[in-house]
Design a protein around this motif. Sequence first.
Motif, PDB file in Angstrom:
ATOM      1  N   ARG A   1       2.432   1.757  -3.439  1.00  0.00           N
ATOM      2  CA  ARG A   1       1.440   2.262  -4.399  1.00  0.00           C
ATOM      3  C   ARG A   1       1.196   3.754  -4.200  1.00  0.00           C
ATOM      4  O   ARG A   1       1.063   4.508  -5.156  1.00  0.00           O
ATOM      5  N   ARG A   2       1.114   4.181  -2.948  1.00  0.00           N
ATOM      6  CA  ARG A   2       0.940   5.626  -2.686  1.00  0.00           C
ATOM      7  C   ARG A   2       2.150   6.416  -3.186  1.00  0.00           C
ATOM      8  O   ARG A   2       2.011   7.510  -3.730  1.00  0.00           O
TER       9      ARG A   2
ATOM     10  N   ASP B   1      -4.170   0.805   3.312  1.00  0.00           N
ATOM     11  CA  ASP B   1      -4.036   2.097   2.641  1.00  0.00           C
ATOM     12  C   ASP B   1      -4.080   3.271   3.629  1.00  0.00           C
ATOM     13  O   ASP B   1      -3.396   4.278   3.425  1.00  0.00           O
TER      14      ASP B   1
ATOM     15  N   ALA C   1      -0.714   3.432   5.064  1.00  0.00           N
ATOM     16  CA  ALA C   1       0.230   3.998   4.083  1.00  0.00           C
ATOM     17  C   ALA C   1       0.134   5.522   4.056  1.00  0.00           C
ATOM     18  O   ALA C   1       1.160   6.213   3.999  1.00  0.00           O
ATOM     19  N   ARG C   2      -1.086   6.036   4.127  1.00  0.00           N
ATOM     20  CA  ARG C   2      -1.278   7.508   4.131  1.00  0.00           C
ATOM     21  C   ARG C   2      -0.576   8.118   5.360  1.00  0.00           C
ATOM     22  O   ARG C   2       0.184   9.078   5.244  1.00  0.00           O
TER      23      ARG C   2
ATOM     24  N   GLU D   1      -6.846  -0.570   7.873  1.00  0.00           N
ATOM     25  CA  GLU D   1      -6.625  -1.074   6.513  1.00  0.00           C
ATOM     26  C   GLU D   1      -5.261  -0.581   6.025  1.00  0.00           C
ATOM     27  O   GLU D   1      -4.822   0.517   6.401  1.00  0.00           O
TER      28      GLU D   1
ATOM     29  N   ALA E   1       0.844  -1.214   0.000  1.00  0.00           N
ATOM     30  CA  ALA E   1       0.000   0.000   0.000  1.00  0.00           C
ATOM     31  C   ALA E   1       0.873   1.255   0.000  1.00  0.00           C
ATOM     32  O   ALA E   1       0.572   2.235  -0.690  1.00  0.00           O
TER      33      ALA E   1
END
Length: 254
Positions: free
Chosen positions: A26-27, A211, A214-215, A209, A23
Amino acid sequence: MVGRGGLMKKFILLGATQGMGRALARRMVGRGDHVFLLGIGPDELARSAADLTQRGGGTTPVQVAICDLEAPETFETALDAAYAALGTVDGIVVTAGMFGTQEQLEADPEFCRRMLTVNFAHTVMFCEAARKRLLTHGGGTLCAFSSVAGDRGRKPVVLYGASKAGLSAYLEALDHRYHAAGLRTVCVKPGFVRTPMTEGLKPPPFAGEPDGVARDVLRAIDRAKPVVYTPRIWALVMTIIRTLPRLIMRKVGF
Ligand SMILES: NC(=O)c1ccc[n+]([C@@H]2O[C@H](COP(=O)([O-])OP(=O)(O)OC[C@H]3O[C@@H](n4cnc5c(N)ncnc54)[C@H](OP(=O)(O)O)[C@@H]3O)[C@@H](O)[C@H]2O)c1
């Protein structure tokens, strides 16, 4: 290309073929950063590289090298390959790790030895190799995934928690020792997050989660935050847990 936080950045990622690492990768490519993947499985690495290349617009192929936290002899050659491909490096991120339940680890001493070695001794040795490279090239960010499980000694995670407690202590001390020289350390402390690592386990309240993690982690890397709890509610939860007297910790199942 320009990333959200400013200029495009370059990162080496160890353990980004699934879960939170994937994740995060991908970010990163989604905002225009360049990444180089390190990991254990050639097929998984190739699949992830193709996915990230496509998500990054297809102009810069994502490259990979084998790096196994069970095989420290792979560390330097993997970092050599990454530096040769990227040229300059802004940050090195370690999301690779092993997990076992307390019951699994107590029942299998060899599995337990491997987990302790991968999560603590060899992760620290990889971080040592990484921070030397970063400092030699003028500084940068070293980010590693520890866990809330390392903040207090707790019944359900005696062994896994110990491996992460050692890693958290190492990263804190590294920050003190090399901050003035230009090293920025980011110690990530996730709570329970739904990934392949936690498949089959009952999610507790506040499960996160990948993502969302990841943020939070990318923001912490951009801002050079030394410790990040994610999902963020865990900062509050652990503030309370850290203050509980030992007598209470012994009585509760947590
Ligand atoms: N999930 C949670 O609830 C949670 C909570 C707190 C902390 N954490 C920590 O956060 C980190 C990421 O967890 P996750 O849930 O995203 O895990 P995950 O989905 O299981 O992904 C782990 C990654 O580590 C790689 N890996 C495993 N063994 C390795 C080795 N010996 N050498 C190099 N790479 C190896 C895996 O590669 P392959 O894909 O090739 O197997 C995979 O890319 C771990 O350090 C974990 O301990 C997780």
